[in-house]
Design an enzyme around this catalytic site. Structure first.
Site, mmCIF file in Angstrom:
data_model
loop_
_atom_site.group_PDB
_atom_site.id
_atom_site.type_symbol
_atom_site.label_atom_id
_atom_site.label_comp_id
_atom_site.label_asym_id
_atom_site.label_seq_id
_atom_site.Cartn_x
_atom_site.Cartn_y
_atom_site.Cartn_z
ATOM 1 N N LYS A 164 79.224 45.496 -71.544
ATOM 2 C CA LYS A 164 78.529 45.852 -72.775
ATOM 3 C C LYS A 164 77.396 46.795 -72.442
ATOM 4 O O LYS A 164 76.644 46.572 -71.499
ATOM 5 C CB LYS A 164 78.003 44.590 -73.454
ATOM 6 C CG LYS A 164 77.199 44.868 -74.717
ATOM 7 C CD LYS A 164 77.129 43.644 -75.594
ATOM 8 C CE LYS A 164 76.012 43.770 -76.617
ATOM 9 N NZ LYS A 164 76.053 42.678 -77.601
ATOM 10 N N LYS B 153 74.160 48.882 -74.045
ATOM 11 C CA LYS B 153 73.243 49.101 -75.157
ATOM 12 C C LYS B 153 73.119 50.605 -75.412
ATOM 13 O O LYS B 153 73.227 51.406 -74.474
ATOM 14 C CB LYS B 153 71.878 48.495 -74.837
ATOM 15 C CG LYS B 153 71.868 46.973 -74.887
ATOM 16 C CD LYS B 153 72.049 46.474 -76.306
ATOM 17 C CE LYS B 153 72.046 44.943 -76.360
ATOM 18 N NZ LYS B 153 72.270 44.452 -77.741
ATOM 19 N N ASP C 58 76.674 48.842 -78.104
ATOM 20 C CA ASP C 58 75.837 48.167 -79.109
ATOM 21 C C ASP C 58 74.515 48.888 -79.319
ATOM 22 O O ASP C 58 73.569 48.706 -78.566
ATOM 23 C CB ASP C 58 75.564 46.715 -78.675
ATOM 24 C CG ASP C 58 74.778 45.949 -79.740
ATOM 25 O OD1 ASP C 58 74.613 46.471 -80.865
ATOM 26 O OD2 ASP C 58 74.329 44.826 -79.441
ATOM 27 N N GLU D 230 79.611 47.779 -81.725
ATOM 28 C CA GLU D 230 78.897 46.684 -82.378
ATOM 29 C C GLU D 230 77.762 47.210 -83.251
ATOM 30 O O GLU D 230 76.944 48.008 -82.801
ATOM 31 C CB GLU D 230 78.343 45.755 -81.283
ATOM 32 C CG GLU D 230 77.566 44.564 -81.796
ATOM 33 C CD GLU D 230 77.225 43.574 -80.679
ATOM 34 O OE1 GLU D 230 77.830 43.671 -79.587
ATOM 35 O OE2 GLU D 230 76.367 42.717 -80.904
ATOM 36 N N ASP E 83 77.180 42.272 -86.232
ATOM 37 C CA ASP E 83 76.269 41.301 -85.613
ATOM 38 C C ASP E 83 75.067 41.074 -86.528
ATOM 39 O O ASP E 83 75.008 40.074 -87.239
ATOM 40 C CB ASP E 83 75.843 41.781 -84.216
ATOM 41 C CG ASP E 83 74.982 40.746 -83.503
ATOM 42 O OD1 ASP E 83 74.933 39.590 -83.951
ATOM 43 O OD2 ASP E 83 74.349 41.078 -82.465
ATOM 44 N N LYS F 244 76.563 33.629 -83.490
ATOM 45 C CA LYS F 244 75.446 33.099 -82.703
ATOM 46 C C LYS F 244 74.877 31.920 -83.473
ATOM 47 O O LYS F 244 74.567 32.057 -84.664
ATOM 48 C CB LYS F 244 74.337 34.147 -82.535
ATOM 49 C CG LYS F 244 74.742 35.394 -81.767
ATOM 50 C CD LYS F 244 73.636 36.452 -81.798
ATOM 51 C CE LYS F 244 74.087 37.716 -81.087
ATOM 52 N NZ LYS F 244 73.132 38.837 -81.275
ATOM 53 N N GLU G 228 79.703 36.886 -74.637
ATOM 54 C CA GLU G 228 78.725 37.626 -73.834
ATOM 55 C C GLU G 228 77.629 36.687 -73.341
ATOM 56 O O GLU G 228 76.458 37.058 -73.293
ATOM 57 C CB GLU G 228 78.127 38.773 -74.674
ATOM 58 C CG GLU G 228 77.444 38.282 -75.944
ATOM 59 C CD GLU G 228 76.798 39.386 -76.790
ATOM 60 O OE1 GLU G 228 77.215 40.552 -76.669
ATOM 61 O OE2 GLU G 228 75.879 39.065 -77.555
HETATM 62 MN MN MN Z 1 74.285 42.778 -80.968
#
Ligand code: MN
Length: 380
Positions: free
Chosen positions: A166, A168, A197, A223, A248, A272, A326
């Site tokens: 992943k 950012k 993301d 994402e 998300d 989450k 993740e």
């Molecule tokens: Mn996220």
């Protein structure tokens, strides 16, 4: 013997060092703060939960300070006298007491789940429908430095078995982000795929442009390209091919899930517990995803082994979890607050099988990382 009763709730804020700096689109983190919640019943059993806010207040759900304050002042007192085995009743009581405080409710629901499972002598997943899988593939969170110049970290993590990374984005220009992604793709050379993301950093046109540039093999998921409030733009970007779109920040409650599902916003939804308010609310979000034909992914707030273990019990008891997870928190932390951290093997996080959440709080570590209590005082 009558029903168990909760007689004590307490919170401790801890600041734990990370192995290396973690960079989001708007925050850099070197120390990560958590609130550790303890719930005790009248038979002396204890359950432990955790609230986290990666990088402070920017992500938008809560801060560790607000979570602790809401539990100390409102949710904790409201919970006293409750039966910890009545999980839906506890969840409803907490929701009535503080409807908007989902992070605080998640932390407390987590501690009550641990307590309930310990009282029954079973692992927590058995209270959530039981085990459907005992390991979940973990996407490795690449550091910003590594993304700029891929090298040792990529090789090391491929060696550890991670097959998804992943990255950012959103901190620099979109062109820079595209160049970084291409660099990482080249370094991966087909051995793993990528999630990008930007944490909602782009407007719809920018997102569309980046998606066009990154529509290529190896980029699996984009994402939350647009801000969490922009459900309509997320819907328009969804279903356009690859990469698939993951929601998300747009998705917290079962009501959000119903709204996104109606719009067909997001090919994949990130779950989450802190976004939803705990294990039961997370399962309700997952149920809506199932009803809408949306794939699921197990997200993280970079929790310690306590929150990570709790997420594993939730993720491993879901009917499906097609996109993996993740849960890298314990791998990024230089210190943890449990005696034995959550275990990883071949790029997978392993579901703990001991009673409760399956991790034991380490009192000495908790004490050594506890934030000193500050007090406003006249004349000090
Ligand atoms: Mn996220």
């Amino acid at each position: 013997m009558g029903p168990l009763s909760i007689r004590e709730v307490s919170t401790t804020i801890v600041d734990l060092p990370l192995r290396r700096r973690h960079t989001f689109s708007t925050a850099r983190v070197e120390l990560q703060s958590y609130v550790i919640v303890r719930v005790r019943s009248d038979d002396g059993q204890e359950g432990v939960g955790e609230g986290a806010a990666p990088g402070g207040a920017w992500w938008g759900t809560a801060t560790v300070e607000s979570i602790a304050a809401v539990i100390d002042r409102y949710l904790g007192p409201a919970l006293l006298g409750s039966d910890p085995l009545a999980l839906e009743e506890v969840d409803a009581l907490l929701r009535r007491t503080a409807p908007a405080e989902r992070s605080a409710r998640a932390a407390l629901n987590m501690a009550v789940l641990d307590l309930a499972a310990r009282s029954l002598g079973i692992p927590a997943h058995q209270l959530l429908g039981g085990r459907r899988r005992s390991a979940v593939p973990v996407a490795w969170a690449l550091s910003a430095d590594e993304a700029d110049a891929p090298g040792d970290e990529v090789d090391e993590r491929l060696g550890a078995g991670h097959r998804r990374f992943k990255l950012k984005a959103g901190a620099g220009s979109p062109a820079h982000d595209v160049a970084r992604v291409l660099g990482v793709l080249e370094a991966l050379d087909g051995r793993a795929d990528l999630i990008i993301d930007p944490n909602g950093a782009w407007d719809e046109l920018t997102a569309r442009e980046v998606l066009r540039e990154l529509s290529r093999p190896g980029v699996a998921l984009m994402e939350q390209p647009v801000p969490g409030w922009n459900h309509q733009a997320l819907a328009r970007l969804t279903g356009q091919g690859t990469p698939a779109i993951m929601a998300d920040e747009a998705l917290h409650t079962p009501h959000d899930a119903a709204a996104l599902g109606g719009l067909r916003a997001g090919d994949v939804w990130s779950l989450k517990p802190q976004k939803s308010g705990g294990a039961l609310a997370l399962r309700r979000v997952a149920a809506v995803a199932g009803a809408c034909g949306v794939r699921l992914y197990g997200g993280t707030m970079l929790e310690t082994s306590i929150g990570t273990a709790a997420s594993l019990h939730m993720f491993c008891s879901l009917p499906t979890l097609a996109e993996g997870c993740e849960l890298v928190g314990p791998l990024l932390l230089a210190e943890d607050v449990v005696r034995a951290p959550v275990e990883y093997r071949d790029g997978n996080a392993l579901l703990p099988e001991a009673v409760g959440l399956g991790v034991e709080l380490d009192e000495d570590r908790l004490a050594s990382f506890a934030r000193p209590t500050t007090m406003a005082q006249v004349g000090a």
